[in-house]
Design an enzyme around this catalytic site. Structure first.
Site, PDB file in Angstrom:
ATOM      1  N   ALA A  23     -12.085  -2.701   5.663  1.00  0.00           N
ATOM      2  CA  ALA A  23     -12.014  -3.677   4.567  1.00  0.00           C
ATOM      3  C   ALA A  23     -12.786  -4.965   4.882  1.00  0.00           C
ATOM      4  CB  ALA A  23     -10.565  -3.987   4.228  1.00  0.00           C
ATOM      5  N   THR A  65      -4.647  -1.567   1.815  1.00  0.00           N
ATOM      6  CA  THR A  65      -5.680  -2.094   2.715  1.00  0.00           C
ATOM      7  C   THR A  65      -5.036  -2.998   3.766  1.00  0.00           C
ATOM      8  OG1 THR A  65      -6.052  -3.897   1.151  1.00  0.00           O
ATOM      9  CG2 THR A  65      -7.603  -2.041   1.055  1.00  0.00           C
ATOM     10  N   HIS A 110     -10.540   1.975   7.948  1.00  0.00           N
ATOM     11  CA  HIS A 110     -10.161   0.588   8.237  1.00  0.00           C
ATOM     12  C   HIS A 110     -11.401  -0.328   8.281  1.00  0.00           C
ATOM     13  CE1 HIS A 110      -6.704  -1.954  10.094  1.00  0.00           C
ATOM     14  NE2 HIS A 110      -7.543  -2.721   9.408  1.00  0.00           N
ATOM     15  N   GLY A 147      -0.543 -13.243  -0.762  1.00  0.00           N
ATOM     16  CA  GLY A 147      -1.144 -14.229   0.144  1.00  0.00           C
ATOM     17  C   GLY A 147      -2.599 -14.415  -0.246  1.00  0.00           C
ATOM     18  N   ARG A 148      -3.394 -14.810   0.736  1.00  0.00           N
ATOM     19  CA  ARG A 148      -4.815 -15.063   0.433  1.00  0.00           C
ATOM     20  C   ARG A 148      -5.495 -13.829  -0.144  1.00  0.00           C
ATOM     21  NH1 ARG A 148      -4.459 -17.412   5.535  1.00  0.00           N
ATOM     22  NH2 ARG A 148      -5.164 -19.565   5.762  1.00  0.00           N
ATOM     23  N   ILE A 149      -5.302 -12.664   0.533  1.00  0.00           N
ATOM     24  CA  ILE A 149      -6.033 -11.462   0.113  1.00  0.00           C
ATOM     25  C   ILE A 149      -5.472 -10.941  -1.218  1.00  0.00           C
ATOM     26  CG2 ILE A 149      -6.636  -9.084   0.750  1.00  0.00           C
ATOM     27  CD1 ILE A 149      -6.522 -10.044   3.721  1.00  0.00           C
ATOM     28  N   GLU A 163      -3.950   5.444  13.332  1.00  0.00           N
ATOM     29  CA  GLU A 163      -5.399   5.298  13.172  1.00  0.00           C
ATOM     30  C   GLU A 163      -6.048   5.650  14.499  1.00  0.00           C
ATOM     31  OE1 GLU A 163      -6.507   1.491  11.612  1.00  0.00           O
ATOM     32  OE2 GLU A 163      -5.184   1.716   9.886  1.00  0.00           O
ATOM     33  N   ARG A 195      -1.671  -2.406   6.279  1.00  0.00           N
ATOM     34  CA  ARG A 195      -1.399  -1.669   7.515  1.00  0.00           C
ATOM     35  C   ARG A 195      -0.775  -0.332   7.149  1.00  0.00           C
ATOM     36  NH1 ARG A 195      -4.395  -4.760   9.489  1.00  0.00           N
ATOM     37  NH2 ARG A 195      -4.116  -6.108  11.298  1.00  0.00           N
TER      38      ARG A 195
HETATM   39  C1  GLV Z   1      -7.678  -6.243   9.697  1.00  0.00           C
HETATM   40  O1  GLV Z   1      -6.985  -5.322   9.426  1.00  0.00           O
HETATM   41  C2  GLV Z   1      -7.186  -7.548   9.988  1.00  0.00           C
HETATM   42  O2  GLV Z   1      -5.959  -7.726  10.137  1.00  0.00           O
HETATM   43  O3  GLV Z   1      -8.007  -8.458  10.096  1.00  0.00           O
END
Ligand code: GLV
Length: 338
Positions: free
Chosen positions: A289, A237, A287, A157-159, A268, A239
């Site tokens: 990122a 990065t 968490h 996807g985007r990331i 978490e 879930r």
């Molecule tokens: C962070 O984990 C998000 O989903 O923005």
């Protein structure tokens, strides 16, 4: 709208987001660093028309049933697995998220973690601080090269695509899996589509970027880890529950994979007695990122804008249950913008 709707924001926010909400809403903000406990969240949600939530807040059917005035939940995150969207949909509550604004910042950290695990950056820092650095040594702290290696991206996807762009600068070969093939990305990023097993077998680095759903929970389990190369590194990065953490521990402990870098864990925060913490070949961050100054302000601003839009019945692309738009508007004609 004639009245000022009450909204509850589950934490203080950076930037101008709260001021934006205060222009048209009565705003209550949970003041602590820790999330409101479920009872407090229910108490605050009960009189509210809107909630601005974080991924640490469970928005489930019980919460929604205690909030009869609620029309909108705006989650300040791109993921929304903390929200029971089906329950919200049944109750005609619009749910929105903040995609797009955190893409590059999240990819920066994913790539940083990849480098940190491969080149043993956090471990090297611990080594120096512990006073173990006695000399330059030809065999001290060796790790794999990143440049020229194969990177497998699970979820382009985007990331995932932003991580692939960074990898191109390191002359990496890019494999990917995705629900749908991405011909443009294949061309632009020189990425090759494979099935998951092939990706795991062939990659030196595997970076996870899938959404957490019932279908993807435990996506990387003992069998999948067993397919990875002995020198491979897993980066997550996305879930925590996408990876079976017990199986990951065993793979790292036994050396069946070389390392891991995790910005997300299950649960978490990670429990203080988690066996992962005793391993040197895993890098763990809390968490963070999306945690750049600019991006967190942008996320907060977008979450506030999404909430205001939803309160006015304006269903934009950030709403994850747009199919309820017509029923929402029919049920609440007094709320419509304009
Ligand atoms: C962070 O984990 C998000 O989903 O923005």
């Amino acid at each position: 709208m004639t009245d000022r709707p009450r909204v509850f924001v589950t934490r203080n926010l950076p930037g101008s987001a709260l001021d934006l909400l205060r222009q048209t809403c009565e705003v209550a903000v949970w003041p602590d660093e820790l999330p409101p406990p479920p009872g407090e969240l229910r108490r605050e949600a009960a009189p509210s028309s809107g909630l601005l939530t974080l991924l640490t807040d469970r928005i489930d059917d019980a919460l929604l049933s205690a909030a009869p005035n609620l029309v909108a939940v705006s989650n300040m995150a791109t993921g929304y697995d903390n929200v029971d969207v089906d329950a919200a949909t049944r109750r005609l509550v619009l749910v929105s998220r903040t995609p797009g604004v955190l893409t590059e910042t999240t990819a920066d950290l994913a790539f940083g973690l990849l480098l940190a695990a491969a080149r043993r950056i956090a471990e090297g820092d611990r080594y120096v601080r512990a006073g173990h650095w006695r000399t330059w040594g030809p065999e001290i702290m060796l790790g794999p090269d990143v440049h020229g290696a194969t990177l497998g991206i699970i979820g382009l996807g985007r990331i995932g695509a932003a991580v692939a762009r960074r990898a191109a600068g390191f002359a990496m070969r890019i494999l990917y899996t995705s629900r749908t093939r991405k011909p443009d990305a294949e061309k632009d990023l020189d990425a090759t589509h494979t099935d998951l097993d092939t990706l795991l077998r062939e990659s030196d680095f595997v970076s996870v970027h899938a959404a957490l759903t019932d279908d993807t929970r435990g996506l990387i389990g003992a069998r999948q880890l067993g397919l990875m190369k002995p020198g491979a590194v897993l980066v997550n990065t996305a879930r925590g529950p996408l990876v079976d953490q017990d199986a990951l521990y065993e793979a790292l402990r036994s050396g069946s994979i070389a390392g891991a870098a995790l910005d997300v864990t299950d649960p978490e925060p990670l429990r203080a007695d988690s066996p992962l913490l005793a391993l040197d070949n895993v890098v763990i961050t809390p968490h963070i990122a999306s945690a750049s100054v600019a991006t967190r302000s942008e996320m907060a601003r977008l979450a506030a804008e999404n909430l205001l839009a939803s309160l006015a019945g304006d269903v934009n692309d950030n709403v994850v249950n747009p199919e309820i738009a017509a029923d929402w508007r029919a049920a609440r004609p007094g709320r419509l913008a304009g």
